[in-house]
Design a protein around this motif. Sequence first.
Motif, PDB file in Angstrom:
ATOM      1  N   GLY A  62      10.595   4.278  26.282  1.00 44.72           N
ATOM      2  CA  GLY A  62      11.030   4.922  25.046  1.00 44.72           C
ATOM      3  C   GLY A  62      10.309   4.461  23.799  1.00 44.72           C
ATOM      4  O   GLY A  62      10.912   4.419  22.727  1.00 44.72           O
ATOM      5  N   GLN A  63       9.022   4.128  23.924  1.00 42.51           N
ATOM      6  CA  GLN A  63       8.261   3.626  22.787  1.00 42.51           C
ATOM      7  C   GLN A  63       6.844   4.183  22.793  1.00 42.51           C
ATOM      8  O   GLN A  63       6.106   4.001  23.759  1.00 42.51           O
ATOM      9  CB  GLN A  63       8.194   2.093  22.819  1.00 42.51           C
ATOM     10  CG  GLN A  63       7.233   1.477  21.823  1.00 42.51           C
ATOM     11  CD  GLN A  63       7.590   1.763  20.373  1.00 42.51           C
ATOM     12  OE1 GLN A  63       8.769   1.717  20.001  1.00 42.51           O
ATOM     13  NE2 GLN A  63       6.609   2.075  19.546  1.00 42.51           N
ATOM     14  N   PRO A  64       6.430   4.877  21.704  1.00 47.16           N
ATOM     15  CA  PRO A  64       5.040   5.323  21.609  1.00 47.16           C
ATOM     16  C   PRO A  64       4.069   4.142  21.673  1.00 47.16           C
ATOM     17  O   PRO A  64       4.445   2.991  21.422  1.00 47.16           O
ATOM     18  CB  PRO A  64       4.985   6.021  20.250  1.00 47.16           C
ATOM     19  CG  PRO A  64       6.394   6.478  20.015  1.00 47.16           C
ATOM     20  CD  PRO A  64       7.249   5.386  20.593  1.00 47.16           C
ATOM     21  N   ALA A  65       2.823   4.439  21.980  1.00 44.88           N
ATOM     22  CA  ALA A  65       1.795   3.407  22.125  1.00 44.88           C
ATOM     23  C   ALA A  65       1.596   2.645  20.813  1.00 44.88           C
ATOM     24  O   ALA A  65       1.916   3.143  19.721  1.00 44.88           O
ATOM     25  CB  ALA A  65       0.491   4.060  22.564  1.00 44.88           C
ATOM     26  N   VAL A 109       0.192  -0.220  33.607  1.00 44.06           N
ATOM     27  CA  VAL A 109       1.252   0.085  32.645  1.00 44.06           C
ATOM     28  C   VAL A 109       2.083   1.237  33.208  1.00 44.06           C
ATOM     29  O   VAL A 109       1.525   2.269  33.601  1.00 44.06           O
ATOM     30  CB  VAL A 109       0.675   0.491  31.266  1.00 44.06           C
ATOM     31  CG1 VAL A 109       1.806   0.910  30.319  1.00 44.06           C
ATOM     32  CG2 VAL A 109      -0.127  -0.656  30.665  1.00 44.06           C
ATOM     33  N   VAL A 110       3.380   1.033  33.276  1.00 44.22           N
ATOM     34  CA  VAL A 110       4.299   2.095  33.678  1.00 44.22           C
ATOM     35  C   VAL A 110       5.093   2.506  32.446  1.00 44.22           C
ATOM     36  O   VAL A 110       5.767   1.675  31.828  1.00 44.22           O
ATOM     37  CB  VAL A 110       5.241   1.642  34.810  1.00 44.22           C
ATOM     38  CG1 VAL A 110       6.273   2.733  35.108  1.00 44.22           C
ATOM     39  CG2 VAL A 110       4.447   1.320  36.068  1.00 44.22           C
ATOM     40  N   VAL A 111       4.984   3.772  32.084  1.00 44.74           N
ATOM     41  CA  VAL A 111       5.640   4.296  30.887  1.00 44.74           C
ATOM     42  C   VAL A 111       6.881   5.064  31.317  1.00 44.74           C
ATOM     43  O   VAL A 111       6.791   6.029  32.080  1.00 44.74           O
ATOM     44  CB  VAL A 111       4.687   5.216  30.107  1.00 44.74           C
ATOM     45  CG1 VAL A 111       5.348   5.694  28.820  1.00 44.74           C
ATOM     46  CG2 VAL A 111       3.369   4.505  29.811  1.00 44.74           C
ATOM     47  N   VAL A 112       8.034   4.629  30.834  1.00 40.62           N
ATOM     48  CA  VAL A 112       9.310   5.251  31.197  1.00 40.62           C
ATOM     49  C   VAL A 112       9.767   6.171  30.066  1.00 40.62           C
ATOM     50  O   VAL A 112       9.909   5.739  28.922  1.00 40.62           O
ATOM     51  CB  VAL A 112      10.390   4.187  31.473  1.00 40.62           C
ATOM     52  CG1 VAL A 112      11.724   4.862  31.812  1.00 40.62           C
ATOM     53  CG2 VAL A 112       9.955   3.253  32.603  1.00 40.62           C
ATOM     54  N   HIS A 113       9.968   7.435  30.418  1.00 41.17           N
ATOM     55  CA  HIS A 113      10.528   8.399  29.462  1.00 41.17           C
ATOM     56  C   HIS A 113      11.926   8.786  29.924  1.00 41.17           C
ATOM     57  O   HIS A 113      12.150   9.121  31.083  1.00 41.17           O
ATOM     58  CB  HIS A 113       9.666   9.658  29.379  1.00 41.17           C
ATOM     59  CG  HIS A 113      10.310  10.763  28.584  1.00 41.17           C
ATOM     60  ND1 HIS A 113      10.616  10.620  27.250  1.00 41.17           N
ATOM     61  CD2 HIS A 113      10.725  12.002  28.942  1.00 41.17           C
ATOM     62  CE1 HIS A 113      11.173  11.739  26.815  1.00 41.17           C
ATOM     63  NE2 HIS A 113      11.261  12.588  27.822  1.00 41.17           N
ATOM     64  N   TRP A 114      12.876   8.767  28.968  1.00 41.67           N
ATOM     65  CA  TRP A 114      14.252   9.148  29.254  1.00 41.67           C
ATOM     66  C   TRP A 114      14.416  10.635  28.970  1.00 41.67           C
ATOM     67  O   TRP A 114      14.177  11.097  27.849  1.00 41.67           O
ATOM     68  CB  TRP A 114      15.206   8.293  28.428  1.00 41.67           C
ATOM     69  CG  TRP A 114      15.089   6.854  28.833  1.00 41.67           C
ATOM     70  CD1 TRP A 114      14.214   5.918  28.346  1.00 41.67           C
ATOM     71  CD2 TRP A 114      15.829   6.213  29.871  1.00 41.67           C
ATOM     72  NE1 TRP A 114      14.372   4.723  29.014  1.00 41.67           N
ATOM     73  CE2 TRP A 114      15.355   4.867  29.958  1.00 41.67           C
ATOM     74  CE3 TRP A 114      16.844   6.630  30.735  1.00 41.67           C
ATOM     75  CZ2 TRP A 114      15.866   3.948  30.868  1.00 41.67           C
ATOM     76  CZ3 TRP A 114      17.360   5.704  31.643  1.00 41.67           C
ATOM     77  CH2 TRP A 114      16.878   4.400  31.705  1.00 41.67           C
ATOM     78  N   GLY A 146       5.559  13.730  25.254  1.00 42.26           N
ATOM     79  CA  GLY A 146       4.249  13.860  24.620  1.00 42.26           C
ATOM     80  C   GLY A 146       3.927  12.710  23.686  1.00 42.26           C
ATOM     81  O   GLY A 146       2.759  12.309  23.564  1.00 42.26           O
ATOM     82  N   GLU A 147       4.952  12.176  23.019  1.00 40.65           N
ATOM     83  CA  GLU A 147       4.731  11.062  22.090  1.00 40.65           C
ATOM     84  C   GLU A 147       4.414   9.756  22.807  1.00 40.65           C
ATOM     85  O   GLU A 147       3.994   8.787  22.170  1.00 40.65           O
ATOM     86  CB  GLU A 147       5.960  10.892  21.195  1.00 40.65           C
ATOM     87  CG  GLU A 147       6.126  12.019  20.189  1.00 40.65           C
ATOM     88  CD  GLU A 147       7.445  11.962  19.441  1.00 40.65           C
ATOM     89  OE1 GLU A 147       7.421  12.151  18.200  1.00 40.65           O
ATOM     90  OE2 GLU A 147       8.487  11.729  20.068  1.00 40.65           O
ATOM     91  N   LEU A 148       4.593   9.722  24.102  1.00 42.76           N
ATOM     92  CA  LEU A 148       4.276   8.528  24.891  1.00 42.76           C
ATOM     93  C   LEU A 148       2.870   8.592  25.482  1.00 42.76           C
ATOM     94  O   LEU A 148       2.392   7.606  26.053  1.00 42.76           O
ATOM     95  CB  LEU A 148       5.288   8.370  26.035  1.00 42.76           C
ATOM     96  CG  LEU A 148       6.756   8.233  25.634  1.00 42.76           C
ATOM     97  CD1 LEU A 148       7.637   8.201  26.882  1.00 42.76           C
ATOM     98  CD2 LEU A 148       6.976   6.982  24.802  1.00 42.76           C
ATOM     99  N   ALA A 149       2.206   9.722  25.328  1.00 47.36           N
ATOM    100  CA  ALA A 149       0.914   9.944  25.995  1.00 47.36           C
ATOM    101  C   ALA A 149      -0.147   8.939  25.582  1.00 47.36           C
ATOM    102  O   ALA A 149      -1.068   8.643  26.355  1.00 47.36           O
ATOM    103  CB  ALA A 149       0.426  11.363  25.716  1.00 47.36           C
TER     104      ALA A 149
END
Length: 237
Positions: A115-118, A184-189, A198-201
């Motif tokens: 839940g955090q943008p880059a 890096v594993v990006v978790v989107h809720w 899209g904001e996590l891309a």
Amino acid sequence: MTTPWLVRPPADQPARLFCFPFSGAGASAFSAWPSTLDDVEVCPVQFPGRENRLAHPHYGTYEQLADSLVEVLAPLLDRPYAFFGHCAGAIPAFETVVRLAERGLRTPECLFVSGQPAPHDASRDRMLAMSEPELRGELEAFLLGRGITPRPDMIEMGLSVLLDDHAAAGRYRRAEPVAIPCPVVVVHWRDDPEVSLGELAGWGAYSAAVDFQVVDGGHYDFMDAPDQLRKVLTTWR
């Protein structure tokens, strides 16, 4: 090893997962999590200036926080480990990985960010434009959403921590992506109104191996350690 940075002394599990809380929160954000996930010990990190470290000076900046964490965590990196950071907690987690790599120390098997943008997009966080009354409203809404009656003393204490953390977030700048030597594993809720997929891309530029995982729930549902999240967090073992 006993340290105020961890809420309990590390156990002798085969692997460790260090967990970084979000702005305004402390290690209690992970109090509903089990002490282990399979054979991985859950190690919530307690930043100074909150909860049982309320009397300790605030960390000031994410860079200073990461510098401190490298020194604290170095003796505990004697086995496979990973970092998990939710929301703004993902930024000091990332910065700590950068410093570990720069100093030739063991880096995580995986960095989980939720839940955090880059980092180079972090300044776009809508909360950074909020006034103190608006932040107070956010805090009250968060507590009510967790089923907690927001007493005035609780709000004042929580707001003080949130304002200091908010100031640190506002000072943080990383103009361009920098690759780190771990997946890096990006978790989107799926139901997160704060951050879209899209904001996590932007995290795609931070590692040669980036995986995006979509799980059910809202922005703060990580606190309950739902099954989908647990499965994601054990993929590196």
